[in-house]
Write a protein that holds these residues in place. Structure first.
Motif, PDB file in Angstrom:
ATOM      1  N   SER A  25       0.837  -1.209   0.000  1.00  0.00           N
ATOM      2  CA  SER A  25       0.000   0.000   0.000  1.00  0.00           C
ATOM      3  C   SER A  25       0.867   1.253   0.000  1.00  0.00           C
ATOM      4  O   SER A  25       0.635   2.187  -0.784  1.00  0.00           O
ATOM      5  CB  SER A  25      -0.924   0.009   1.219  1.00  0.00           C
ATOM      6  OG  SER A  25      -1.829  -1.065   1.164  1.00  0.00           O
ATOM      7  N   ILE A  26       1.857   1.277   0.865  1.00  0.00           N
ATOM      8  CA  ILE A  26       2.772   2.418   0.913  1.00  0.00           C
ATOM      9  C   ILE A  26       3.542   2.533  -0.400  1.00  0.00           C
ATOM     10  O   ILE A  26       3.712   3.636  -0.933  1.00  0.00           O
ATOM     11  CB  ILE A  26       3.734   2.289   2.114  1.00  0.00           C
ATOM     12  CG1 ILE A  26       2.949   2.416   3.426  1.00  0.00           C
ATOM     13  CG2 ILE A  26       4.864   3.321   2.033  1.00  0.00           C
ATOM     14  CD1 ILE A  26       3.723   1.983   4.656  1.00  0.00           C
ATOM     15  N   ALA A  27       3.987   1.401  -0.929  1.00  0.00           N
ATOM     16  CA  ALA A  27       4.760   1.401  -2.174  1.00  0.00           C
ATOM     17  C   ALA A  27       3.953   1.990  -3.326  1.00  0.00           C
ATOM     18  O   ALA A  27       4.441   2.874  -4.046  1.00  0.00           O
ATOM     19  CB  ALA A  27       5.219  -0.010  -2.508  1.00  0.00           C
ATOM     20  N   PHE A  28       2.732   1.520  -3.520  1.00  0.00           N
ATOM     21  CA  PHE A  28       1.930   2.012  -4.634  1.00  0.00           C
ATOM     22  C   PHE A  28       1.529   3.478  -4.446  1.00  0.00           C
ATOM     23  O   PHE A  28       1.503   4.244  -5.402  1.00  0.00           O
ATOM     24  CB  PHE A  28       0.698   1.139  -4.861  1.00  0.00           C
ATOM     25  CG  PHE A  28       1.021  -0.165  -5.533  1.00  0.00           C
ATOM     26  CD1 PHE A  28       1.638  -0.191  -6.779  1.00  0.00           C
ATOM     27  CD2 PHE A  28       0.722  -1.370  -4.923  1.00  0.00           C
ATOM     28  CE1 PHE A  28       1.944  -1.389  -7.399  1.00  0.00           C
ATOM     29  CE2 PHE A  28       1.028  -2.571  -5.538  1.00  0.00           C
ATOM     30  CZ  PHE A  28       1.635  -2.585  -6.779  1.00  0.00           C
ATOM     31  N   TYR A  29       1.241   3.852  -3.209  1.00  0.00           N
ATOM     32  CA  TYR A  29       0.861   5.247  -2.960  1.00  0.00           C
ATOM     33  C   TYR A  29       2.024   6.188  -3.259  1.00  0.00           C
ATOM     34  O   TYR A  29       1.868   7.178  -3.987  1.00  0.00           O
ATOM     35  CB  TYR A  29       0.379   5.418  -1.514  1.00  0.00           C
ATOM     36  CG  TYR A  29       0.043   6.851  -1.184  1.00  0.00           C
ATOM     37  CD1 TYR A  29      -1.049   7.485  -1.782  1.00  0.00           C
ATOM     38  CD2 TYR A  29       0.815   7.571  -0.290  1.00  0.00           C
ATOM     39  CE1 TYR A  29      -1.353   8.807  -1.493  1.00  0.00           C
ATOM     40  CE2 TYR A  29       0.512   8.890   0.002  1.00  0.00           C
ATOM     41  CZ  TYR A  29      -0.572   9.501  -0.603  1.00  0.00           C
ATOM     42  OH  TYR A  29      -0.868  10.811  -0.322  1.00  0.00           O
ATOM     43  N   THR A  30       3.199   5.889  -2.704  1.00  0.00           N
ATOM     44  CA  THR A  30       4.338   6.784  -2.928  1.00  0.00           C
ATOM     45  C   THR A  30       4.835   6.715  -4.375  1.00  0.00           C
ATOM     46  O   THR A  30       5.290   7.730  -4.918  1.00  0.00           O
ATOM     47  CB  THR A  30       5.482   6.508  -1.935  1.00  0.00           C
ATOM     48  OG1 THR A  30       5.841   5.118  -1.975  1.00  0.00           O
ATOM     49  CG2 THR A  30       5.077   6.892  -0.517  1.00  0.00           C
ATOM     50  N   LEU A  31       4.714   5.557  -5.016  1.00  0.00           N
ATOM     51  CA  LEU A  31       5.052   5.477  -6.441  1.00  0.00           C
ATOM     52  C   LEU A  31       4.119   6.388  -7.237  1.00  0.00           C
ATOM     53  O   LEU A  31       4.564   7.127  -8.116  1.00  0.00           O
ATOM     54  CB  LEU A  31       4.958   4.036  -6.947  1.00  0.00           C
ATOM     55  CG  LEU A  31       5.214   3.823  -8.437  1.00  0.00           C
ATOM     56  CD1 LEU A  31       6.628   4.245  -8.828  1.00  0.00           C
ATOM     57  CD2 LEU A  31       4.962   2.362  -8.812  1.00  0.00           C
ATOM     58  N   SER A  32       2.838   6.349  -6.925  1.00  0.00           N
ATOM     59  CA  SER A  32       1.888   7.196  -7.657  1.00  0.00           C
ATOM     60  C   SER A  32       2.183   8.677  -7.452  1.00  0.00           C
ATOM     61  O   SER A  32       2.044   9.474  -8.375  1.00  0.00           O
ATOM     62  CB  SER A  32       0.445   6.872  -7.255  1.00  0.00           C
ATOM     63  OG  SER A  32       0.158   7.349  -5.960  1.00  0.00           O
ATOM     64  N   LEU A  33       2.610   9.052  -6.259  1.00  0.00           N
ATOM     65  CA  LEU A  33       2.971  10.450  -6.011  1.00  0.00           C
ATOM     66  C   LEU A  33       4.219  10.842  -6.799  1.00  0.00           C
ATOM     67  O   LEU A  33       4.298  11.953  -7.326  1.00  0.00           O
ATOM     68  CB  LEU A  33       3.200  10.691  -4.519  1.00  0.00           C
ATOM     69  CG  LEU A  33       1.975  10.588  -3.613  1.00  0.00           C
ATOM     70  CD1 LEU A  33       2.372  10.791  -2.155  1.00  0.00           C
ATOM     71  CD2 LEU A  33       0.893  11.577  -4.031  1.00  0.00           C
ATOM     72  N   SER A  34       5.184   9.939  -6.880  1.00  0.00           N
ATOM     73  CA  SER A  34       6.411  10.250  -7.627  1.00  0.00           C
ATOM     74  C   SER A  34       6.123  10.425  -9.119  1.00  0.00           C
ATOM     75  O   SER A  34       6.815  11.175  -9.808  1.00  0.00           O
ATOM     76  CB  SER A  34       7.478   9.171  -7.407  1.00  0.00           C
ATOM     77  OG  SER A  34       7.189   7.989  -8.130  1.00  0.00           O
ATOM     78  N   LEU A  35       5.083   9.757  -9.602  1.00  0.00           N
ATOM     79  CA  LEU A  35       4.734   9.838 -11.024  1.00  0.00           C
ATOM     80  C   LEU A  35       4.120  11.189 -11.408  1.00  0.00           C
ATOM     81  O   LEU A  35       3.955  11.478 -12.591  1.00  0.00           O
ATOM     82  CB  LEU A  35       3.785   8.707 -11.413  1.00  0.00           C
ATOM     83  CG  LEU A  35       4.409   7.318 -11.424  1.00  0.00           C
ATOM     84  CD1 LEU A  35       3.348   6.261 -11.651  1.00  0.00           C
ATOM     85  CD2 LEU A  35       5.503   7.229 -12.469  1.00  0.00           C
ATOM     86  N   GLN A  36       3.810  12.005 -10.431  1.00  0.00           N
ATOM     87  CA  GLN A  36       3.336  13.347 -10.745  1.00  0.00           C
ATOM     88  C   GLN A  36       4.454  14.184 -11.348  1.00  0.00           C
ATOM     89  O   GLN A  36       4.194  15.170 -12.037  1.00  0.00           O
ATOM     90  CB  GLN A  36       2.779  14.019  -9.489  1.00  0.00           C
ATOM     91  CG  GLN A  36       1.518  13.365  -8.991  1.00  0.00           C
ATOM     92  CD  GLN A  36       1.024  13.962  -7.691  1.00  0.00           C
ATOM     93  OE1 GLN A  36       1.709  14.735  -7.027  1.00  0.00           O
ATOM     94  NE2 GLN A  36      -0.198  13.605  -7.314  1.00  0.00           N
ATOM     95  N   THR A  37       5.693  13.787 -11.094  1.00  0.00           N
ATOM     96  CA  THR A  37       6.861  14.520 -11.581  1.00  0.00           C
ATOM     97  C   THR A  37       7.710  13.695 -12.542  1.00  0.00           C
ATOM     98  O   THR A  37       8.150  14.198 -13.571  1.00  0.00           O
ATOM     99  CB  THR A  37       7.743  14.962 -10.392  1.00  0.00           C
ATOM    100  OG1 THR A  37       6.950  15.715  -9.482  1.00  0.00           O
ATOM    101  CG2 THR A  37       8.915  15.792 -10.855  1.00  0.00           C
TER     102      THR A  37
END
Length: 105
Positions: free
Chosen positions: A41-53
């Motif tokens: 859950s943490i991995a996918f959430y933070t990966l999705s946030l990193s994909l904003q940039t």
């Protein structure tokens, strides 16, 4: 927050979650199972946030490549899995591939 920091958190969380899979014994043990769920859950959430940039191809290559290499190392360290020349070369090739993708930016 810095996109590469978010991606690093995603990698570490994914490695933790993946490493705990072995402890779940087919999802029969609740605490390791909860660790897997939390890690992913943490991995996918933070990966999705990193994909904003970050570009998708780069972020996913780093996340999956570094995650695979670190998970293999976790297996060697924590589960006493064997290390041999082929496994070592595979880890080095993964790291080299991620570095090559990074250099193409």
């Amino acid at each position: 927050m810095n996109a590469y920091l978010l991606l690093s958190i995603a990698v570490v969380a994914e490695v933790c979650g993946s490493s705990m899979l072995k402890l779940t014994e087919g999802f029969k043990k609740i605490w390791p199972t909860m660790g897997v769920i939390a890690g992913y859950s943490i991995a996918f959430y933070t990966l999705s946030l990193s994909l904003q940039t970050l570009p998708l191809g780069l972020a996913y290559a780093i996340w999956s490549g570094v995650g695979t290499a670190l998970t293999a190392l976790a297996g060697i360290i924590f589960y006493k899995e064997e290390i041999n020349l082929k496994k070592s070369m595979g880890i080095l090739l993964i790291i080299g591939g991620v570095a090559l993708l990074n250099s193409g930016l």
